[in-house]
Design a protein around this motif. Sequence first.
Motif, PDB file in Angstrom:
ATOM      1  N   GLU A 161       3.671   5.794  -5.397  1.00 21.56           N
ATOM      2  CA  GLU A 161       3.877   5.898  -6.808  1.00 21.56           C
ATOM      3  C   GLU A 161       2.938   7.111  -7.201  1.00 21.56           C
ATOM      4  O   GLU A 161       2.899   7.598  -8.449  1.00 21.56           O
ATOM      5  N   GLN A 162       1.873   7.212  -6.462  1.00 19.21           N
ATOM      6  CA  GLN A 162       0.714   8.071  -6.959  1.00 19.21           C
ATOM      7  C   GLN A 162       0.614   9.234  -6.060  1.00 19.21           C
ATOM      8  O   GLN A 162      -0.456   9.902  -6.187  1.00 19.21           O
ATOM      9  N   ARG A 163       1.653   9.732  -5.710  1.00 16.66           N
ATOM     10  CA  ARG A 163       1.633  10.736  -4.473  1.00 16.66           C
ATOM     11  C   ARG A 163       1.407  12.192  -5.021  1.00 16.66           C
ATOM     12  O   ARG A 163       0.852  12.895  -4.727  1.00 16.66           O
ATOM     13  N   HIS A 164       1.451  12.124  -6.650  1.00 13.84           N
ATOM     14  CA  HIS A 164       1.210  13.227  -7.256  1.00 13.84           C
ATOM     15  C   HIS A 164      -0.346  13.201  -7.833  1.00 13.84           C
ATOM     16  O   HIS A 164      -0.745  14.198  -8.507  1.00 13.84           O
ATOM     17  N   GLY A 185       4.130  -1.699   8.653  1.00 15.17           N
ATOM     18  CA  GLY A 185       4.389  -2.777   7.870  1.00 15.17           C
ATOM     19  C   GLY A 185       5.836  -3.456   7.954  1.00 15.17           C
ATOM     20  O   GLY A 185       5.845  -4.670   8.182  1.00 15.17           O
ATOM     21  N   LEU A 186       6.800  -2.713   8.191  1.00 19.94           N
ATOM     22  CA  LEU A 186       7.936  -3.212   8.686  1.00 19.94           C
ATOM     23  C   LEU A 186       8.039  -3.942  10.116  1.00 19.94           C
ATOM     24  O   LEU A 186       8.654  -5.024  10.157  1.00 19.94           O
ATOM     25  N   TYR A 235       4.393   7.261   6.052  1.00 19.62           N
ATOM     26  CA  TYR A 235       5.557   6.859   7.127  1.00 19.62           C
ATOM     27  C   TYR A 235       4.889   5.714   8.249  1.00 19.62           C
ATOM     28  O   TYR A 235       5.685   5.073   8.444  1.00 19.62           O
ATOM     29  N   ILE A 236       3.680   6.139   8.610  1.00 19.51           N
ATOM     30  CA  ILE A 236       3.254   5.315   9.907  1.00 19.51           C
ATOM     31  C   ILE A 236       2.930   3.921   9.048  1.00 19.51           C
ATOM     32  O   ILE A 236       3.305   2.944   9.769  1.00 19.51           O
ATOM     33  N   ASP A 237       2.477   3.871   8.119  1.00 21.25           N
ATOM     34  CA  ASP A 237       2.092   2.647   7.365  1.00 21.25           C
ATOM     35  C   ASP A 237       3.246   1.778   6.968  1.00 21.25           C
ATOM     36  O   ASP A 237       3.496   0.729   7.138  1.00 21.25           O
ATOM     37  N   SER A 265       0.648  -1.258   0.031  1.00 24.70           N
ATOM     38  CA  SER A 265      -0.032  -0.045   0.074  1.00 24.70           C
ATOM     39  C   SER A 265       0.740   1.136  -0.038  1.00 24.70           C
ATOM     40  O   SER A 265       0.560   2.199  -0.697  1.00 24.70           O
ATOM     41  N   VAL A 266       2.031   1.174   0.949  1.00 21.03           N
ATOM     42  CA  VAL A 266       2.748   2.327   0.779  1.00 21.03           C
ATOM     43  C   VAL A 266       3.542   2.666  -0.521  1.00 21.03           C
ATOM     44  O   VAL A 266       3.609   3.714  -1.006  1.00 21.03           O
TER      45      VAL A 266
END
Length: 218
Positions: free
Chosen positions: A100-103, A200-201, A194-196, A94-95
């Motif tokens: 990739e779609q941040r714009h 995730g890590l 960043y929380i995700d 998801s991150v």
Amino acid sequence: MNEITILMTLATVHFVALMSPGPDFALVVQNATRFGRQTGFYIALGLSFGILLHSILSLTGVSYVVHQHPALFALIQIAGGSYLLYLGSGALRSVYSRWEQRHQPKDLANDASLLLSSRRQAFSRGFTTNILNPKALVFFISLMSSIVPSTMSVTGKLMALGILWSLSLAWFSFLAWALSTKRMQQKLGSASIYIDALCGLLFSGLGLMILLQVLSSF
């Protein structure tokens, strides 16, 4: 030690454990931050019922029997580790997708890729994460065997179960509420990716550690 002292000790130890960072804590933080209060609450409800089931199984001796049979315990470890790895890889995918779609800003509420689209799914995610955590099974065996004596009255044991469940629900619900207030959402909104990633890590790391522990035992 009388029953009131036992119950107070049980409540104190359990509450300290609840506040320790782990899969349950991370799950509430990740989802309450991203999806809001309702999702966070139903995850909290699922987690609390998972804790209640662990408590019942430990109090009745079922968890102890499972822990004493290496094959059964290994199956739980494999299931738990695999599920945490699944949660972690899902969060990291998801991150990556969001990065990739941040714009191209999206409305998370309408994102078809989100799995927690209903109260039932949120509850199930919380319940499954807790009940499949082998470390939780070991913790509650230790907690019950060291604090709650076998001679404790039925009423006392029922009160112990009630305390463990209600403290769990209260803490995780408070956490979900605190993270989903309008002010907190504004502060954490830009950091949600960043929380995700961190959650995730964490899930992936714990899952791999559990699976490696199982492999090393053979």
